[in-house]
Every structure is written in structure tokens, then in C-alpha cells.
Design a protein around this motif. Structure first.
Motif, PDB file in Angstrom:
ATOM      1  N   LEU A  12       0.829  -1.201   0.000  1.00 39.39           N
ATOM      2  CA  LEU A  12       0.000   0.000   0.000  1.00 39.39           C
ATOM      3  C   LEU A  12       0.864   1.253   0.000  1.00 39.39           C
ATOM      4  O   LEU A  12       0.614   2.196  -0.772  1.00 39.39           O
ATOM      5  CB  LEU A  12      -0.922  -0.011   1.227  1.00 39.39           C
ATOM      6  CG  LEU A  12      -1.847   1.194   1.402  1.00 39.39           C
ATOM      7  CD1 LEU A  12      -2.815   1.312   0.232  1.00 39.39           C
ATOM      8  CD2 LEU A  12      -2.613   1.084   2.729  1.00 39.39           C
ATOM      9  N   ALA A  13       1.889   1.265   0.857  1.00 45.22           N
ATOM     10  CA  ALA A  13       2.784   2.428   0.893  1.00 45.22           C
ATOM     11  C   ALA A  13       3.504   2.603  -0.436  1.00 45.22           C
ATOM     12  O   ALA A  13       3.587   3.725  -0.966  1.00 45.22           O
ATOM     13  CB  ALA A  13       3.794   2.263   2.035  1.00 45.22           C
ATOM     14  N   ALA A  14       4.019   1.503  -0.990  1.00 51.31           N
ATOM     15  CA  ALA A  14       4.736   1.598  -2.264  1.00 51.31           C
ATOM     16  C   ALA A  14       3.809   2.001  -3.392  1.00 51.31           C
ATOM     17  O   ALA A  14       4.147   2.860  -4.226  1.00 51.31           O
ATOM     18  CB  ALA A  14       5.398   0.259  -2.580  1.00 51.31           C
ATOM     19  N   GLY A  15       2.625   1.402  -3.435  1.00 49.28           N
ATOM     20  CA  GLY A  15       1.696   1.701  -4.517  1.00 49.28           C
ATOM     21  C   GLY A  15       1.250   3.149  -4.525  1.00 49.28           C
ATOM     22  O   GLY A  15       1.236   3.809  -5.576  1.00 49.28           O
ATOM     23  N   LEU A  16       0.883   3.669  -3.360  1.00 50.29           N
ATOM     24  CA  LEU A  16       0.408   5.051  -3.297  1.00 50.29           C
ATOM     25  C   LEU A  16       1.515   6.040  -3.637  1.00 50.29           C
ATOM     26  O   LEU A  16       1.297   7.007  -4.383  1.00 50.29           O
ATOM     27  CB  LEU A  16      -0.157   5.337  -1.904  1.00 50.29           C
ATOM     28  CG  LEU A  16      -1.458   4.604  -1.533  1.00 50.29           C
ATOM     29  CD1 LEU A  16      -1.865   4.931  -0.103  1.00 50.29           C
ATOM     30  CD2 LEU A  16      -2.582   4.973  -2.495  1.00 50.29           C
ATOM     31  N   LEU A  17       2.713   5.824  -3.098  1.00 48.75           N
ATOM     32  CA  LEU A  17       3.801   6.775  -3.337  1.00 48.75           C
ATOM     33  C   LEU A  17       4.289   6.720  -4.783  1.00 48.75           C
ATOM     34  O   LEU A  17       4.473   7.758  -5.436  1.00 48.75           O
ATOM     35  CB  LEU A  17       4.962   6.489  -2.383  1.00 48.75           C
ATOM     36  CG  LEU A  17       4.711   6.832  -0.914  1.00 48.75           C
ATOM     37  CD1 LEU A  17       5.842   6.313  -0.042  1.00 48.75           C
ATOM     38  CD2 LEU A  17       4.561   8.339  -0.733  1.00 48.75           C
ATOM     39  N   LEU A  18       4.488   5.515  -5.279  1.00 48.70           N
ATOM     40  CA  LEU A  18       5.021   5.388  -6.641  1.00 48.70           C
ATOM     41  C   LEU A  18       3.986   5.728  -7.698  1.00 48.70           C
ATOM     42  O   LEU A  18       4.332   5.929  -8.868  1.00 48.70           O
ATOM     43  CB  LEU A  18       5.543   3.973  -6.862  1.00 48.70           C
ATOM     44  CG  LEU A  18       6.728   3.561  -5.980  1.00 48.70           C
ATOM     45  CD1 LEU A  18       7.083   2.097  -6.196  1.00 48.70           C
ATOM     46  CD2 LEU A  18       7.945   4.446  -6.259  1.00 48.70           C
ATOM     47  N   ALA A  19       2.741   5.812  -7.301  1.00 45.42           N
ATOM     48  CA  ALA A  19       1.696   6.198  -8.255  1.00 45.42           C
ATOM     49  C   ALA A  19       1.626   7.703  -8.459  1.00 45.42           C
ATOM     50  O   ALA A  19       1.037   8.167  -9.443  1.00 45.42           O
ATOM     51  CB  ALA A  19       0.339   5.674  -7.782  1.00 45.42           C
ATOM     52  N   VAL A  20       2.212   8.484  -7.549  1.00 44.88           N
ATOM     53  CA  VAL A  20       2.048   9.945  -7.640  1.00 44.88           C
ATOM     54  C   VAL A  20       3.366  10.698  -7.788  1.00 44.88           C
ATOM     55  O   VAL A  20       3.364  11.850  -8.244  1.00 44.88           O
ATOM     56  CB  VAL A  20       1.298  10.473  -6.396  1.00 44.88           C
ATOM     57  CG1 VAL A  20      -0.102   9.883  -6.322  1.00 44.88           C
ATOM     58  CG2 VAL A  20       2.063  10.175  -5.108  1.00 44.88           C
ATOM     59  N   ILE A  21       4.489  10.085  -7.416  1.00 46.65           N
ATOM     60  CA  ILE A  21       5.747  10.832  -7.477  1.00 46.65           C
ATOM     61  C   ILE A  21       6.183  11.002  -8.928  1.00 46.65           C
ATOM     62  O   ILE A  21       5.784  10.230  -9.804  1.00 46.65           O
ATOM     63  CB  ILE A  21       6.862  10.106  -6.691  1.00 46.65           C
ATOM     64  CG1 ILE A  21       7.148   8.729  -7.314  1.00 46.65           C
ATOM     65  CG2 ILE A  21       6.520   9.976  -5.229  1.00 46.65           C
ATOM     66  CD1 ILE A  21       8.377   8.062  -6.775  1.00 46.65           C
ATOM     67  N   PRO A  22       7.015  12.005  -9.227  1.00 50.49           N
ATOM     68  CA  PRO A  22       7.574  12.145 -10.583  1.00 50.49           C
ATOM     69  C   PRO A  22       8.603  11.043 -10.843  1.00 50.49           C
ATOM     70  O   PRO A  22       9.688  11.035 -10.250  1.00 50.49           O
ATOM     71  CB  PRO A  22       8.216  13.533 -10.557  1.00 50.49           C
ATOM     72  CG  PRO A  22       8.476  13.829  -9.122  1.00 50.49           C
ATOM     73  CD  PRO A  22       7.393  13.143  -8.357  1.00 50.49           C
ATOM     74  N   VAL A  23       8.269  10.096 -11.713  1.00 49.76           N
ATOM     75  CA  VAL A  23       9.134   8.944 -11.932  1.00 49.76           C
ATOM     76  C   VAL A  23      10.439   9.321 -12.623  1.00 49.76           C
ATOM     77  O   VAL A  23      11.403   8.555 -12.589  1.00 49.76           O
ATOM     78  CB  VAL A  23       8.400   7.872 -12.754  1.00 49.76           C
ATOM     79  CG1 VAL A  23       7.242   7.304 -11.963  1.00 49.76           C
ATOM     80  CG2 VAL A  23       7.917   8.433 -14.084  1.00 49.76           C
ATOM     81  N   ALA A  24      10.469  10.476 -13.252  1.00 50.85           N
ATOM     82  CA  ALA A  24      11.707  10.904 -13.908  1.00 50.85           C
ATOM     83  C   ALA A  24      12.772  11.294 -12.900  1.00 50.85           C
ATOM     84  O   ALA A  24      13.951  11.386 -13.228  1.00 50.85           O
ATOM     85  CB  ALA A  24      11.429  12.062 -14.861  1.00 50.85           C
ATOM     86  N   SER A  25      12.365  11.548 -11.663  1.00 57.13           N
ATOM     87  CA  SER A  25      13.300  11.980 -10.622  1.00 57.13           C
ATOM     88  C   SER A  25      13.750  10.782  -9.796  1.00 57.13           C
ATOM     89  O   SER A  25      12.969  10.214  -9.024  1.00 57.13           O
ATOM     90  CB  SER A  25      12.634  13.027  -9.726  1.00 57.13           C
ATOM     91  OG  SER A  25      13.442  13.298  -8.603  1.00 57.13           O
ATOM     92  N   SER A  26      15.006  10.394  -9.945  1.00 52.69           N
ATOM     93  CA  SER A  26      15.526   9.291  -9.141  1.00 52.69           C
ATOM     94  C   SER A  26      15.542   9.655  -7.662  1.00 52.69           C
ATOM     95  O   SER A  26      15.393   8.790  -6.796  1.00 52.69           O
ATOM     96  CB  SER A  26      16.930   8.910  -9.606  1.00 52.69           C
ATOM     97  OG  SER A  26      17.824  10.011  -9.481  1.00 52.69           O
ATOM     98  N   LEU A  27      15.717  10.951  -7.362  1.00 51.41           N
ATOM     99  CA  LEU A  27      15.700  11.395  -5.967  1.00 51.41           C
ATOM    100  C   LEU A  27      14.329  11.160  -5.345  1.00 51.41           C
ATOM    101  O   LEU A  27      14.223  10.709  -4.195  1.00 51.41           O
ATOM    102  CB  LEU A  27      16.073  12.875  -5.890  1.00 51.41           C
ATOM    103  CG  LEU A  27      16.139  13.472  -4.470  1.00 51.41           C
ATOM    104  CD1 LEU A  27      17.225  12.763  -3.657  1.00 51.41           C
ATOM    105  CD2 LEU A  27      16.413  14.978  -4.537  1.00 51.41           C
ATOM    106  N   ALA A  28      13.263  11.452  -6.096  1.00 46.57           N
ATOM    107  CA  ALA A  28      11.906  11.232  -5.588  1.00 46.57           C
ATOM    108  C   ALA A  28      11.648   9.740  -5.368  1.00 46.57           C
ATOM    109  O   ALA A  28      11.020   9.345  -4.376  1.00 46.57           O
ATOM    110  CB  ALA A  28      10.886  11.818  -6.554  1.00 46.57           C
ATOM    111  N   VAL A  29      12.133   8.900  -6.283  1.00 41.92           N
ATOM    112  CA  VAL A  29      11.946   7.453  -6.132  1.00 41.92           C
ATOM    113  C   VAL A  29      12.686   6.958  -4.898  1.00 41.92           C
ATOM    114  O   VAL A  29      12.179   6.123  -4.143  1.00 41.92           O
ATOM    115  CB  VAL A  29      12.419   6.719  -7.395  1.00 41.92           C
ATOM    116  CG1 VAL A  29      12.295   5.209  -7.198  1.00 41.92           C
ATOM    117  CG2 VAL A  29      11.618   7.159  -8.609  1.00 41.92           C
TER     118      VAL A  29
END
Length: 686
Positions: free
Chosen positions: A365-382
Motif C-alpha cells: 500500500l505504501a509503495a503503490g500510493l507513493l510510486l503512483a504519484v511521485i515524478p518517476v523521472a526523478s531518481s531522488l523522488a523514487v
């Protein structure tokens, strides 16, 4: 026949909350933890609760007998109409260890309302609903099992730390942790006090999910919230996986993504295989099959070091491939491979082990919600999202996995089998699936390391050091002894005794003074009355000195004709307490009626009575088509946990080594009912 102890403290209402424990112990153990611990906590908690005025509900202290003899005391308790009519909820306090928190490892029917006071008010909560899933798959029962069948809601607590002493001579007061006593008592008082403010007559069909966080607080939620969280986790997980995978493929193309996925799968298989392999190597290098038993953390450290070293080696080997075949280095790649695995595990757990599903659902749930909204182009955000997911996964998995690994080492030590070499690697791999991906996503960098050889050297040194620690660890110690069994069968009054020594290790190591002529034995002993084969992988047998006269006397034996057949009456008087008497009929004889229940086992009909009273026990059975001559072949099998002329409180033969071993013992006599020796005066059991 059992003697329970029941104390009742009245409240404004007759309905009662119970504190349940048992005062008997295993014959081979003093029983300080199992279950003097539970009795002590119950009595002290009751003393404190009795000092408080204006109780809404009555309080029952229920101390049972015969828990170790098939839960007999709890079964008798359920025939007490006052108890069954008034008892509405209870806490059972048990122990399978000597320290640590008392884990809430089992809950009874209709318990959704009952778990909440524990989660909200226990000052030192320990336990999780995944324990319910594990316990129901183990061949164990407590008094709780009997009350659960009568649909009385309850909570079952037990110590599991330092489980080496469980049911052994090492279960002494000195071993028991004062902190465990204090913290468990504080939990019990807090939970019962909280229950006094709710309606304990309430019933529900919900089975909650619950778990503690760092032994400081606990969380519980019902099935509706659990299914909602699972649905959101699966939906967000699928969406995040599609989004993350599309971005990962855009980085270098589908081919390199597939190659990276394949190389990672191969690496994961090699890592798990290497952990199994190093376990086998350690076993092969030592003189015992369980060289890690006394110091299991050294094995786990070695497995971890080898696993990381192999993973690093696989990554380095990949650098030797052509440039276009190199794997992708980006945190997105890690998540594109981990998320489908998490989704599959979360879905399977909801079906197979719903009480443990939160272990996969909440990190997903934590991974799905966060990875669904963060900018995937940013490795820092990931990486930032991965830190959050790792914190959730580590909270749920890290401490409980280590506790479970240690506990299972002790559990396998008391099972009559050689521990499978793959077991600990498999358990660590399950935890690794949830902990490694977020950790890898945090540290993954697009640029290669400046000096990878330094990292290689570090992991090689770690493997060497861990190997030395694991190899030099003592297999068994005074505090973590090898469990062994000794059995002697006296097949006839004037015959030699048949001696068996069994364990999960191949050595015999008996000192001078022991009987000679020991040989490996894989079959049951050759006796007129069939005896069971010991289930241990290593059994040694010889013939030795007679055990002497049995610790019982046959006070009467008669066969009388009755209408339609014959009736046999057999009276046995014990000469010491705690015997087990089994009345064994001749081959083919099955009674039409008998005063003791019996079953057909090992080819003969048998009726067993545990701990006969000092005045003796009468076995009476009638037969339709069995002759009196045939019934004269009836035998009484007498079993004692104490040997005649033995030494110490267990009365063990003096030639048994006890420094690094603990023993379960059985002295067995096959006594002919019709050819009994003259009856000697019975000794007082008091």
C-alpha cells in the motif's frame, strides 16, 4: 482425575472476566516458566485488581490441573456450570520460553471487541496476528483450545524468548526473566481494567488484524478495513507497476529491461541457493547436524554475509558482458521487478493466511500510493519514496523475523527430526523479498562505483569472519542443551530390560558405567506387547540390567461368566505418583463394554489412565466372543518418568551425560495380569 483451583471475586455483575493458567508441569521440567510464570502473573494481577473498588464485572482466577496431560483440567473446568455460565472473557497466560514479552499469539471466537483493549491499553504490547496463522499449523495446544471450543472469547499470551528451556530440566526460577514477569503483569492488569469498562457479553463474528510497533504501541483493525486496505494496495500497486515499468522501459528499451529482470532473477536464485549451501557446508564441517543450535545468530550472520557477497558477485559478473547487455542501474528497475511479486504475495496471503496478510499488504500500500504519484523521472523522488516504504517494511518484518528465526531454532530442537537445511534460508528469503527491494532502490546509482574492488574485498572479509564465528560456535551448551530421550522396557519380570537412547544427533557419547553393546535401531523393540518406534532420526539400543519390580501392584484380577459372555475385572494400585497405566487386551479382543474408554493402537485394544489415585484404579470390561483363557494374556503397561535407583530429581540413570544434554525419560514395565507377583503393601503417596 484432576484438581482445579477456582477463586471468584464478586463484582456488580455476575458475569466474569477470567485469568487462566495451569499449575502442573511437564514430568521432565520443574516448570518455572511453564507455567508457574502464568500462575504467578494471575495471582499478583488478581491481588492488584482486588484492591480496586467498584468493579463492574466479577473476576475469576482459574488455575487448572493436567494441562500437560491432554488439557484434562480445562476439560474438567468446562463441566463446572458456574464457570461456564459466568465466564464471558478471559486471558490465558502461558510460556514456551523464559524471557521477552508475552506475545499475544492466539485469539478466540468473536474476539474483535476483545483485542482492542489490549491494543489500546497494554503498556508493553507484543504479538501479531501472523502468530495465529503459524500456531494453527503447529502440533500444539493449550488450555485455551478447550475454552475456544466452547466459544468463550479469550486472548492467549505466551513468552517465546529463550525457548531452549521449555519442557526441560533447565526451566528453573533462575532462568525466568523478572522483566517478563513485571511487564506481563502490567499488561494483564491494564487489559482487565480496560475490559471492566466495556460490555464483555458482547459477541462479534469479526477476526481482527493486529500487530505491535516496537513493543510500545499496537494497531488493530477489522476485516472491513483490512479488505479496503488490501483492495487499495492491489489497485495502487498495479497502477504504480504499469507506470514505473513504462518509465523503466523508456530509459533503455524493452530488451535491456527484460535482460535486467532475467539477470536479477538468476541472482536472487543464486543468493538463496548460496544460503542453503553454506548451511549444508557448516553442517558437513562439524561433528553434529545442528552446529548452530546454541548460537543461531552466527549462522544467520554467515548466511547474510554469503548472500550479499553472492549478490555483489553476480552484479560484478554482469559488468563483463557486452555494453549493450549491461543491466540498467536505476531505482525504477528495482520497483518494476518487485511490485508484481509483492502483488502476487499480497493476493495469496489474503486467501491462504488472512491474519498475516498485513505483512505484505501494508508495504504494498505504501509503495503503490507513493510510486503512483511521485515524478518517476526523478531518481531522488523514487529514493525518497523507497525510504518511506523501507521504514514500513522494516517495522513490520525486521524484529519479528529475527525473533521467529531464533524461536524456530529452539522449536526444531525439540522436534524428532533433522532440521531441513533450506528452512532458515527460505524464511530469510521471504523477509528479504520485502526488505531488499526498497533498500536496493535507495542505494542504486546510475554511475558505477569508483573502486568496486574495495567493496569486493569488504564482503570477502565479512564472509571469512562470519565463517570463523559460525564454525567456532559451540553446538550445545549448559544453557542451550541437546534434547535427548532414554527409554527402558522391562518386557517380563525375569527378563533383561531393553534400553533405547534417542536424539536428533548421531553421537552416543555415553560414559563408562553405561550398558555396553549399543547398536543403531530403526525398528520397534521386539516385545510381546507391541511398542512404538521412537520417531527420532538416531536411536541406539542395547539390553541391560532389569528395572526391578514395577511401581504398582495388581490387587485383583478375575474373569467371571455373565449373560452372553464374560466380564474381566482388573484392579491396579500404584506405588508412586504420576504413573501412566495402559490396559492392553490380547490380540483380537475388543470389549463390548468397558468402564474406561479405549482405542485400537499398534494392533491391540488399549485403555490408558494417567496419574491413577493412590487407592488404585479398576478396569472392568465385558466381552461377547472372547474366551477366558485368551483374556488371561491381558497385560498392564506401566510407564514412569522416573527410574528405580535413579539420581537427581528426575531419577535418571547415573551414566547419562547431563552437562550439555537434557533428558526425557520413560521406564516401562509389561506386567502380566494373570501372572502377577504377590501383592505388596501399597506405600503412601503423601
Amino acid at each position: 482425575r484432576v484438581s482445579n483451583i477456582v477463586a471468584v471475586l464478586g463484582g456488580a455483575r455476575d458475569e466474569a472476566i477470567g485469568l487462566l493458567s495451569h499449575y502442573d508441569s511437564d514430568p521432565d521440567a520443574p516448570g518455572a516458566a511453564d507455567d508457574a510464570f502464568g500462575v504467578a502473573v494471575s495471582l499478583e494481577a488478581a491481588r492488584i485488581l482486588a484492591s480496586r473498588a467498584e468493579r463492574q464485572w466479577s473476576l475469576m482466577v482459574l488455575v487448572t490441573d493436567g494441562e500437560e496431560a491432554g488439557l484434562m483440567g480445562a476439560a474438567a473446568l468446562m463441566t463446572d456450570r458456574e464457570v461456564t455460565s459466568r465466564l464471558q472473557a478471559y486471558l490465558n497466560i502461558e510460556a514456551a520460553g523464559s524471557n521477552g514479552p508475552a506475545h499475544l499469539f492466539e485469539t478466540g471466537p468473536g474476539n474483535g471487541w476483545l483485542v482492542e483493549p489490549w491494543a489500546r491499553y497494554a503498556p508493553h504490547p507484543g504479538g501479531a496476528s501472523f502468530g495465529v496463522e503459524i500456531y494453527r499449523r503447529l502440533p500444539n495446544d493449550t488450555d485455551f483450545s478447550i475454552l475456544r471450543r466452547h466459544e468463550i472469547p479469550g486472548l492467549n499470551f505466551a513468552l517465546i524468548g529463550d525457548s531452549y528451556a521449555y519442557h526441560t530440566a533447565r526451566d528453573t526460577p533462575e532462568r525466568l526473566s523478572p522483566a517478563s514477569l513485571r511487564e506481563t503483569g502490567e499488561n494483564v492488569v491494564a487489559v482487565v481494567s480496560a475490559m471492566d469498562g466495556i460490555d464483555i457479553t458482547e459477541r462479534s463474528q469479526t477476526t481482527p488484524t493486529y500487530f505491535d510497533i516496537g513493543r510500545t504501541t499496537a494497531i488493530t483493525y477489522g476485516p472491513l478495513a483490512g479488505w479496503a486496505a488490501a483492495a487499495l494496495a492491489l489497485l495502487s500497486g498495479v497502477f504504480a507497476w504499469v507506470r514505473i515499468t513504462a518509465a523503466a522501459i523508456r530509459l533503455e528499451g524493452l530488451g535491456r529491461w527484460l535482460l535486467t529482470t532475467l539477470w536479477t532473477a538468476v541472482g536472487a536464485a543464486l543468493v538463496v541457493g548460496s544460503m542453503v549451501g553454506v548451511t549444508l557446508l557448516l553442517r558437513a564441517a562439524r561433528e553434529v547436524y545442528h552446529p548452530w543450535y546454541a548460537r543461531p545468530d552466527r549462522l544467520f550472520l554467515l548466511m547474510l554475509a554469503v548472500g550479499i557477497a553472492v549478490a555483489w558477485s553476480v552484479a560484478r559478473i554482469g559488468q563483463w558482458l557486452p555494453e549493450r547487455a549491461h543491466g540498467l542501474r536505476h531505482p525504477l528497475i528495482t520497483w518494476s521487478m518487485a511490485l508484481p511479486l509483492w502483488i502476487a504475495l499480497g493476493s495469496a496471503s489474503l486467501w491462504l493466511a488472512p491474519g498475516a496478510a498485513y505483512l505484505w499488504v501494508l508495504p504494498l500500500l505504501a509503495a503503490g500510493l507513493l510510486l503512483a504519484v511521485i515524478p518517476v523521472a526523478s531518481s531522488l523522488a523514487v529514493r525518497a519514496a523507497s525510504i518511506v516504504v523501507l521504514a514500513v517494511a522494516a517495522t513490520l518484518w525486521l524484529r519479528d523475523t529475527l525473533d521467529l528465526l531464533r524461536f524456530m531454532v529452539a522449536v526444531f530442537g525439540r522436534l524428532p527430526l533433522v532440521t531441513p537445511a533450506y528452512f532458515y534460508a527460505a524464511l530469510m528469503a521471504v523477509a528479504g523479498i520485502m526488505l531488499v527491494p526498497p533498500a536496493a532502490a535507495i542505494v542504486t546509482r546510475s554511475r558505477p562505483l569508483v573502486r568496486p574492488a574495495l567493496m569486493t574485498a569488504i564482503w570477502l572479509i565479512a564472509v571469512v569472519v562470519a565463517s570463523g564465528l559460525a564454525y567456532s560456535a559451540p553446538a550445545y551448551t549448559v544453557e542451550q542443551p541437546l534434547r535427548r530421550l532414554v527409554r527402558a522396557i522391562q518386557p517380563a519380570p525375569d527378563a533383561e530390560a531393553i534400553w533405547d537412547v534417542a536424539s536428533i544427533e548421531p553421537g552416543l557419547d555415553l560414559p563408562p558405567g553405561a550398558p555396553s553393546g549399543w547398536m543403531p535401531a530403526n525398528d520397534p523393540p521386539a516385545t510381546a506387547i507391541p511398542s512404538s518406534r521412537l520417531p527420532h532420526p538416531f536411536v541406539f539400543r542395547t539390553k541391560g540390567p532389569s528395572l526391578g519390580p514395577p511401581p504398582m501392584a495388581i490387587a485383583g484380577f478375575s474373569i467371571e461368566p455373565v449373560a452372553g459372555g464374560v466380564e474381566m475385572t482388573l484392579t491396579v494400585v500404584p506405588r508412586e505418583p504420576g504413573l501412566v497405566l495402559t490396559f492392553v487386551l490380547p490380540d483380537g479382543a475388543v470389549p463390548a463394554r468397558s468402564n474406561l474408554p479405549g482405542i485400537r493402537r499398534l494392533g491391540r485394544w488399549r485403555a490408558t489412565f494417567v496419574a491413577p489415585p493412590e487407592e488404585g484404579i479398576v478396569f472392568r470390561a465385558s466381552f461377547d466372543e472372547v474366551s477366558a483363557d485368551a483374556l488371561r494374556e491381558t497385560r498392564v503397561v506401566v510407564s514412569s518418568a522416573r527410574f528405580p535407583d535413579g539420581e537427581g530429581w528426575q531419577r535418571l540413570p547415573g551414566w547419562l551425560p547431563q552437562e550439555w544434554s537434557v533428558w526425557s525419560a520413560a521406564a516401562v514395565w509389561h506386567v502380566p495380569a494373570a501372572q502377577a507377583p504377590p501383592v505388596a503393601p501399597a506405600l503412601s503417596l503423601r
